[in-house]
Write a protein that holds these residues in place. Sequence first.
Motif, PDB file in Angstrom:
ATOM      1  N   GLY A 202     -10.056  44.992 -50.411  1.00 22.49           N
ATOM      2  CA  GLY A 202      -9.881  45.311 -51.775  1.00 22.49           C
ATOM      3  C   GLY A 202      -8.398  45.521 -51.731  1.00 22.49           C
ATOM      4  O   GLY A 202      -7.481  45.271 -51.193  1.00 22.49           O
ATOM      5  N   ASP A 203      -7.970  46.123 -53.199  1.00 23.02           N
ATOM      6  CA  ASP A 203      -6.557  46.548 -53.366  1.00 23.02           C
ATOM      7  C   ASP A 203      -6.369  47.863 -52.789  1.00 23.02           C
ATOM      8  O   ASP A 203      -6.655  49.001 -53.024  1.00 23.02           O
ATOM      9  CB  ASP A 203      -6.599  46.534 -55.058  1.00 23.02           C
ATOM     10  CG  ASP A 203      -5.206  46.825 -55.388  1.00 23.02           C
ATOM     11  OD1 ASP A 203      -4.153  47.010 -54.768  1.00 23.02           O
ATOM     12  OD2 ASP A 203      -5.062  46.996 -56.712  1.00 23.02           O
ATOM     13  N   SER A 204      -5.038  47.898 -52.018  1.00 19.55           N
ATOM     14  CA  SER A 204      -4.771  49.151 -51.242  1.00 19.55           C
ATOM     15  C   SER A 204      -4.429  50.303 -52.334  1.00 19.55           C
ATOM     16  O   SER A 204      -4.196  51.356 -51.812  1.00 19.55           O
ATOM     17  CB  SER A 204      -3.802  48.806 -50.195  1.00 19.55           C
ATOM     18  OG  SER A 204      -2.667  48.308 -50.653  1.00 19.55           O
ATOM     19  N   ASN A 205      -3.575  49.688 -53.240  1.00 23.22           N
ATOM     20  CA  ASN A 205      -3.185  50.341 -54.251  1.00 23.22           C
ATOM     21  C   ASN A 205      -4.158  51.290 -54.875  1.00 23.22           C
ATOM     22  O   ASN A 205      -3.920  52.675 -55.404  1.00 23.22           O
ATOM     23  CB  ASN A 205      -2.490  49.757 -55.569  1.00 23.22           C
ATOM     24  CG  ASN A 205      -1.148  48.887 -55.013  1.00 23.22           C
ATOM     25  OD1 ASN A 205      -0.331  49.531 -54.153  1.00 23.22           O
ATOM     26  ND2 ASN A 205      -0.879  47.698 -55.502  1.00 23.22           N
ATOM     27  N   ALA A 206      -5.390  51.091 -55.082  1.00 24.08           N
ATOM     28  CA  ALA A 206      -6.498  51.932 -55.624  1.00 24.08           C
ATOM     29  C   ALA A 206      -6.715  53.085 -54.539  1.00 24.08           C
ATOM     30  O   ALA A 206      -7.035  54.070 -54.921  1.00 24.08           O
ATOM     31  CB  ALA A 206      -7.782  50.951 -55.669  1.00 24.08           C
ATOM     32  N   LEU A 207      -6.722  52.565 -53.287  1.00 22.95           N
ATOM     33  CA  LEU A 207      -7.016  53.549 -52.220  1.00 22.95           C
ATOM     34  C   LEU A 207      -5.804  54.772 -52.153  1.00 22.95           C
ATOM     35  O   LEU A 207      -6.183  56.023 -52.267  1.00 22.95           O
ATOM     36  CB  LEU A 207      -7.062  53.102 -50.895  1.00 22.95           C
ATOM     37  CG  LEU A 207      -7.213  53.826 -49.553  1.00 22.95           C
ATOM     38  CD1 LEU A 207      -8.321  54.685 -49.806  1.00 22.95           C
ATOM     39  CD2 LEU A 207      -6.983  53.179 -48.423  1.00 22.95           C
ATOM     40  N   ARG A 208      -4.633  54.325 -52.267  1.00 18.03           N
ATOM     41  CA  ARG A 208      -3.349  55.076 -52.319  1.00 18.03           C
ATOM     42  C   ARG A 208      -3.482  55.878 -53.795  1.00 18.03           C
ATOM     43  O   ARG A 208      -3.199  57.202 -53.680  1.00 18.03           O
ATOM     44  CB  ARG A 208      -2.213  54.369 -52.399  1.00 18.03           C
ATOM     45  CG  ARG A 208      -1.989  53.626 -50.948  1.00 18.03           C
ATOM     46  CD  ARG A 208      -0.512  52.690 -50.967  1.00 18.03           C
ATOM     47  NE  ARG A 208      -0.546  52.032 -49.742  1.00 18.03           N
ATOM     48  CZ  ARG A 208      -0.008  52.287 -48.673  1.00 18.03           C
ATOM     49  NH1 ARG A 208       0.109  53.575 -48.612  1.00 18.03           N
ATOM     50  NH2 ARG A 208      -0.253  51.682 -47.612  1.00 18.03           N
ATOM     51  N   ALA A 209      -4.038  55.608 -54.692  1.00 16.62           N
ATOM     52  CA  ALA A 209      -3.925  56.057 -56.059  1.00 16.62           C
ATOM     53  C   ALA A 209      -4.932  57.150 -55.907  1.00 16.62           C
ATOM     54  O   ALA A 209      -4.920  58.269 -56.459  1.00 16.62           O
ATOM     55  CB  ALA A 209      -4.115  55.226 -57.161  1.00 16.62           C
TER      56      ALA A 209
END
Length: 215
Positions: A202-209
């Motif tokens: 998926g989207d690594s930005n969601a994990l980071r956020a």
Amino acid sequence: MDKVNHKSKRSRTYGQFCALARTLDIVGERWTLLIVRELLPGPMRYTELKSSLEGIATNLLAERLRSLEANGIVERRLADGSVAYALTPWGEGLREPMEALGRWGAPLLATGRGDDAFQPRWLTLALPALLRGATASPPIELGIETDGFAMVLRIDEEGPSAFARPDDLPETVLIAAPDVIVGLAAGAMSIEDAVVASEFRGDSNALRAAFAARR
């Protein structure tokens, strides 16, 4: 909430006119809060509780459940034709103090799991506790899979929450060992190291956020 006469429900009491003492009168005995922990994600049958609470004797589990029922913390419900135990609205109120205890005890996990028992569903209590104070707008949803258990971590304007939703995971999912997930939530592991030690889609930005929201 109905008034609880704690002296009539329990033969043992601290005998103190103090809210903390009276709370401990009914939930302070061994295994009691762990039974509550099991029921926070949702109702469970007796056999499920016995299986999840490795080490508790059958007669002791029955005794603790009777006490929790008598004190208005647990109730019985019918689920698929069989009896399940569930928290009452008053029992649900134990979530906040139990999350606080979990945060206080988080440093005790630094030595690792070792041979201790672990149930992935416990993370539905642990993650919101460790991420307390995190907010997000728009909301963030992250799927987490560990030891075959799938859950959703959601962070919105009201804070973090976690719940089992195995059939409807978000597009972004982190598949990792329990100690990786706990380390990430506790700030003991970086997002980069967690991704290396895990499977991710998926989207690594969601994990980071999701895990940067509390910082």
